[in-house]
Every structure is written in structure tokens, then in C-alpha cells.
Design an enzyme around this catalytic site. Structure first.
Site, PDB file in Angstrom:
ATOM      1  N   PRO A 276      14.495 -54.460  10.288  1.00 27.27           N
ATOM      2  CA  PRO A 276      14.576 -53.054   9.726  1.00 27.27           C
ATOM      3  C   PRO A 276      16.289 -53.266   8.838  1.00 27.27           C
ATOM      4  O   PRO A 276      16.823 -54.047   9.096  1.00 27.27           O
ATOM      5  CB  PRO A 276      15.113 -52.076  11.076  1.00 27.27           C
ATOM      6  CG  PRO A 276      15.642 -53.669  11.828  1.00 27.27           C
ATOM      7  CD  PRO A 276      14.818 -54.584  11.532  1.00 27.27           C
ATOM      8  N   CYS A 346      22.731 -43.949 -21.554  1.00 25.79           N
ATOM      9  CA  CYS A 346      22.350 -43.742 -22.648  1.00 25.79           C
ATOM     10  C   CYS A 346      20.716 -43.750 -22.793  1.00 25.79           C
ATOM     11  O   CYS A 346      20.580 -44.744 -23.706  1.00 25.79           O
ATOM     12  CB  CYS A 346      22.895 -44.856 -24.066  1.00 25.79           C
ATOM     13  SG  CYS A 346      24.768 -44.287 -24.272  1.00 25.79           S
ATOM     14  N   GLU A 347      19.891 -43.680 -21.389  1.00 25.95           N
ATOM     15  CA  GLU A 347      18.638 -43.529 -21.555  1.00 25.95           C
ATOM     16  C   GLU A 347      18.825 -42.602 -20.964  1.00 25.95           C
ATOM     17  O   GLU A 347      19.355 -42.154 -19.493  1.00 25.95           O
ATOM     18  CB  GLU A 347      18.378 -44.804 -21.011  1.00 25.95           C
ATOM     19  CG  GLU A 347      18.696 -45.466 -19.753  1.00 25.95           C
ATOM     20  CD  GLU A 347      18.160 -46.187 -20.103  1.00 25.95           C
ATOM     21  OE1 GLU A 347      16.766 -46.376 -19.283  1.00 25.95           O
ATOM     22  OE2 GLU A 347      18.495 -47.861 -20.286  1.00 25.95           O
ATOM     23  N   TYR A 375      20.157 -50.029  -0.295  1.00 21.04           N
ATOM     24  CA  TYR A 375      19.473 -50.319  -1.602  1.00 21.04           C
ATOM     25  C   TYR A 375      19.923 -49.419  -2.865  1.00 21.04           C
ATOM     26  O   TYR A 375      19.993 -48.834  -3.844  1.00 21.04           O
ATOM     27  CB  TYR A 375      17.323 -50.072  -2.499  1.00 21.04           C
ATOM     28  CG  TYR A 375      16.701 -50.472  -0.633  1.00 21.04           C
ATOM     29  CD1 TYR A 375      16.488 -51.949  -0.755  1.00 21.04           C
ATOM     30  CD2 TYR A 375      16.450 -50.112   0.411  1.00 21.04           C
ATOM     31  CE1 TYR A 375      16.116 -52.879   0.422  1.00 21.04           C
ATOM     32  CE2 TYR A 375      15.256 -50.604   1.196  1.00 21.04           C
ATOM     33  CZ  TYR A 375      15.333 -52.664   1.095  1.00 21.04           C
ATOM     34  OH  TYR A 375      15.363 -52.637   2.346  1.00 21.04           O
TER      35      TYR A 375
HETATM   36  C1  LIG Z   1      12.811 -55.850   1.761  1.00 24.22           C
HETATM   37  C2  LIG Z   1      11.941 -56.580   3.545  1.00 24.22           C
HETATM   38  C3  LIG Z   1      12.575 -56.233   5.021  1.00 24.22           C
HETATM   39  C4  LIG Z   1      12.777 -54.929   4.788  1.00 24.22           C
HETATM   40  O1  LIG Z   1      12.879 -53.541   4.785  1.00 24.22           O
HETATM   41  P1  LIG Z   1      12.762 -51.712   5.147  1.00 24.22           P
HETATM   42  O2  LIG Z   1      12.480 -51.205   4.704  1.00 24.22           O
HETATM   43  O3  LIG Z   1      14.617 -51.905   4.471  1.00 24.22           O
HETATM   44  O4  LIG Z   1      13.013 -51.951   6.355  1.00 24.22           O
HETATM   45  C5  LIG Z   1      12.350 -56.597   5.934  1.00 24.22           C
HETATM   46  N1  LIG Z   1      11.481 -58.037   5.324  1.00 24.22           N
HETATM   47  C6  LIG Z   1      11.227 -58.473   4.923  1.00 24.22           C
HETATM   48  C7  LIG Z   1      10.241 -59.349   4.241  1.00 24.22           C
HETATM   49  C8  LIG Z   1      11.419 -57.952   3.099  1.00 24.22           C
HETATM   50  O5  LIG Z   1      11.154 -58.455   2.278  1.00 24.22           O
END
Ligand SMILES: *Cc1c(COP(=O)(O)O)cnc(C)c1O
Length: 421
Positions: A276, A346-347, A375
Site C-alpha cells: 500500500p 502560466c497555464e 503522490y
Molecule cells: C504504485 C504501486 C503501488 C502502490 O499503489 P497505491 O495505490 O499507492 O497503494 C504498489 N505496487 C506497485 C507495483 C505500484 O506500482
């Protein structure tokens, strides 16, 4: 649940008034809560109680060393997707045997880096990558532990840019070809097959796609074992979604997700890993910005913030919704108004929200974007030569800057002018 609440009329991060941090650090900045980070990690860890397991935090969601160390201290492993992330995890003190290497395009240099420093497993995503890893490991005289990422062809029903488990996506090998690919893995020198990996996407708000995927993985486990492979570990990926608004229906809880895992693969006697990212970090962070101007337009009013798309790209990139709240608690029953909430870049893409109903805010006020911990800072850039957004970590009544804002000199002096100019 998170630890960003109004207290005495002012937004707090745990026990610290957000305005106090803003006064010291300036705006914009990201602010994370230790208590929320560790709470969310533990929810996953406890959800898998009874199964041998390791929760590998997908550090691409938020990868500041202080965040990694906070999570490693409560037992997290790490899921990394680049050599840089691998080195970050090591720098935060995570041992190699707790680091899983995912990603669709690992280079030979990255493979070497991880084999030298120690790695729990590589999640291999294609035959050419498998071939390359075999060559690298053999040349180093070591054996690389691997799972193969299978693509179960299920629709995660999430935003197209973060769905990864359909056959049209670039990820993994089609599950229908798995037996063939495992046979190749077993025949190649320098590789040790230990399990299966799957990850179907991000921000899933329904368990049904997970169920479909994990049932397919369980079936494949039996099949591969019958073919003589040792399948002792299942990496079930990440992807559980978070509530971005308080009005929409709540995504499933980690405990429900854990129960599903036990139900679908618990009988196989495998060690289970999950990865996660968003659910650990998402609601553990806010982006704090200041209103520069309130501008009246033709039929609409704009809140112009000192935070911009380069600091938080999710609205521009994924049409993402974030709650945006004033740091000073609005009085109950106060009249609300509609604003387009934008940054100074500027967009037109630099728009966080359109016609957002907000309590009254004035120039100079602080506002916070909720659920910005995942993110967020990791996707920030210096577009428009705006300094890379700083990060702050709160722990009860203390806070620390965990990534300072660069000075303009630092930013500009990173460039070099060739001698012929
Ligand atoms: C991005 C990713 C995750 C995490 O996904 P979440 O939605 O942030 O929990 C886990 N494993 C892999 C391989 C990923 O690319």
C-alpha cells in the site's frame, strides 16, 4: 481518520497549529502527521494478523527519508520502483531483505545495485527483463530471488492513468502465459523463483476487482506448484483507495481487505506481501498554501494561491478532487461562496478546483489541501522556476522541516553554461 483537525478555531497538525508552521517555514509546504502515517501502516499490518506477512510501503507515494524511517520503525518493508528509491530506502535504514523491487523497466545498473546491497525479491515484469536479471546475477555469481508479475486482466474501475491490471496495460505478463514464463524462469541460471506478484491499479474503491485478481492468483499458485515450482510468497500489490471527499462513499477498510486476502489466498500456506502507498500516506499529509489574491472575474471569482500545479499535480493530471479548507476555522453557518481555485503558473491547467463552494477567505489567508500526502510532494517540480515545495513532519507537539525549500541561488546554480557561450 487523520490528525488534521480544528482545535480552538485553528487547524492543527496533531498538536501543532498549522499557522505556526507556516509562519516559520513560509508557504507553500507539505505537512505530514506521524500519528496518521503509523496508524495507517498498522491497520494493514493488523489486517493480515494470522498470516505470515510483510507490509511493504510503496514509497513512490511519499518518499522523504523521514517518512520512510517513521514507517520502517514500526515494521514496514519498502516497495521500490527505481534505483533511486532503493538507495533512499537503504539511506532510511531499511535492510535489503525488507525491500521489494517492482517496476516495468528495471535497468541492469539498477539490478546490480539491488543485488549488491541486498534485496528481498525482484518482481519481474517481462521475459527480456528476466533474461537481463539472469545475466546480471550470473555475472555477479549470485542468485536473484524473483516473483513474476502477472497481469490478471481485471478492470480495476479506476482512473485510466492508474489502472494497471488490464491486458492492454504495459504491466506484467498475461496470466494466460504464466506457466510458459515460469518454465523459462526455472531454466535460466541466476534466478530463484519464490512466488507470484500482482498489482492491478491505484485508488480502488471496491474490493470486487481485488477478489477477481486474487482468485486468479490462487488458481495459478496451484497450477505452478503442480508444474514443480516453489511458490512460497504472494505479493498482492497495493491500490486500496482513500476517501478524497467526505461526501462520497467510503472505500473498503484495510481490515475488510485483509479478510478478503485471507479468504482468497489464506489456505495456500504462502507468506503474503502487500504494497500500500496511497492509503498509508494520502490522508497523512496536507498541502498548505496562502491566498495571494481574490480576483473577481466575469461571472466567477478566483482564489489565486501561492501553491500551484508544480506543487500538487493531481488535479491537473488525474482530474483529482481535494478538499480545500481554510486554516482558520470558519464560523458555523457562515455564508459560503463559489470560487475557482487556481495557482499562479502560466497555464489554464493550473486549476485546482472549479466553482468550489468555500467559506469566505481573503488575501493573506492560509488554506489547506487535505489528502495530499500521497503522490503530492513526490510529483512536484520546479516548473516556472518555483522552488521545490518543502516538507514538514509533525510528531505530537514537535515539528521539523524534513526537506527545506531550496534558495533561488541553489536552483539557478544547478544549471551550467557551456564554455562556448
Ligand atoms: C504504485 C504501486 C503501488 C502502490 O499503489 P497505491 O495505490 O499507492 O497503494 C504498489 N505496487 C506497485 C507495483 C505500484 O506500482
Amino acid at each position: 481518520m487523520d490528525h488534521f483537525l480544528y482545535n480552538d478555531g485553528a487547524l492543527h497538525a496533531e498538536d501543532v497549529p498549522v499557522a505556526e508552521i507556516a509562519a516559520q517555514v513560509g508557504t507553500p509546504f507539505y505537512c505530514y502527521s506521524t500519528a496518521t502515517l503509523t496508524r495507517h501502516f498498522r491497520l494493514f499490518d493488523e489486517a493480515l494478523d494470522g498470516l505470515p506477512h510483510l507490509v511493504c510501503y510503496a514509497m513512490k507515494a511519499a518518499s522523504n527519508l523521514a517518512i520512510l524511517k517513521t514507517l520502517a520503525n514500526v515494521g514496514a518493508g519498502m516497495d521500490v520502483v527505481s534505483g533511486g528509491e532503493y538507495l533512499r530506502a537503504k539511506a532510511a535504514g531499511v535492510p535489503g531483505e525488507r525491500i521489494v523491487f517492482s517496476g516495468v523497466g528495471k535497468t541492469r545498473d539498477e539490478m546490480r545495485l539491488a543485488l549488491e546491497g541486498g534485496i528481498r525479491q525482484f518482481n519481474v515484469e517481462s521475459e527480456p527483463e528476466m533474461q537481463a536479471l539472469s545475466e546480471v546475477a550470473t555475472a555477479m555469481g549470485v542468485e536473484a530471488p524473483i516473483t513474476v508479475r502477472v497481469n490478471p486482466d481485471v478492470d480495476a474501475k479506476t482512473h485510466a492513468k492508474i489502472a494497471t491490471g488490464k491486458s492492454e496495460n504495459k504491466f506484467g505478463i498475461p496470466i494466460a502465459r504464466a506457466r510458459e514464463v515460469y518454465a523459462l524462469a526455472a531454466a535460466l541460471p541466476g534466478l530463484k523463483v519464490i512466488g507470484i506478484d500482482v498489482h492491478i491499479g491505484s485508488q480502488l474503491t471496491d474490493l470486487a476487482p481485488f477478489r477477481l485478481a486474487y482468485e486468479k492468483v490462487a488458481e495459478l499458485t496451484e497450477m505452478l506448484r503442480a508444474d514443480g515450482h516453489e511458490i512460497s510468497r504472494l505479493d498482492l500489490g497495493g491500490g486500496l483507495g482513500i476517501p478524497y471527499t467526505r461526501s462520497n462513499e467510503a472505500p473498503p477498510l484495510p481490515v475488510e481487505y485483509g479478510a478478503l486476502i485471507k479468504e482468497t489466498v489464506g489456505h495456500l500456506g504462502c507468506e503474503v506481501e502487500i504494497e500500500p502507498g496511497r492509503l498509508v500516506a494520502g490522508n497523512a499529509g496536507i498541502l498548505v498554501t496562502r491566498v495571494i489574491y481574490v480576483k473577481s472575474g466575469e461571472g466567477r471569482d478566483f482564489l489565486i494561491l501561492d501553491g500551484a500545479m508544480n506543487d500538487l499535480i493531481r488535479p491537473a493530471m488525474y482530474d483529482a478532487y481535494h478538499d480545500i479548507i481554510p486554516v482558520l476555522e470558519p464560523s458555523p453557518g457562515v455564508e459560503q461562496a463559489k470560487f475557482d481555485i487556481v495557482g499562479p503558473v502560466c497555464e489554464s491547467g493550473d486549476t485546482f478546483a472549479k466553482e468550489r463552494v468555500m467559506p469566505p477567505v481573503a488575501a493573506g489567508d492560509l488554506v489547506a489541501f487535505r489528502s495530499a500526502g500521497a503522490y503530492g510532494a513526490v510529483m512536484a517540480s520546479e516548473y516556472n522556476t518555483r522552488p521545490l515545495v518543502p516538507e514538514v513532519l509533525v510528531n505530537e507537539h514537535q515539528f521539523a522541516v524534513i526537506r527545506p525549500r531550496p534558495t533561488f541561488d541553489e536552483m539557478i546554480n544547478r544549471d551550467t553554461i557551456p564554455e562556448w557561450l
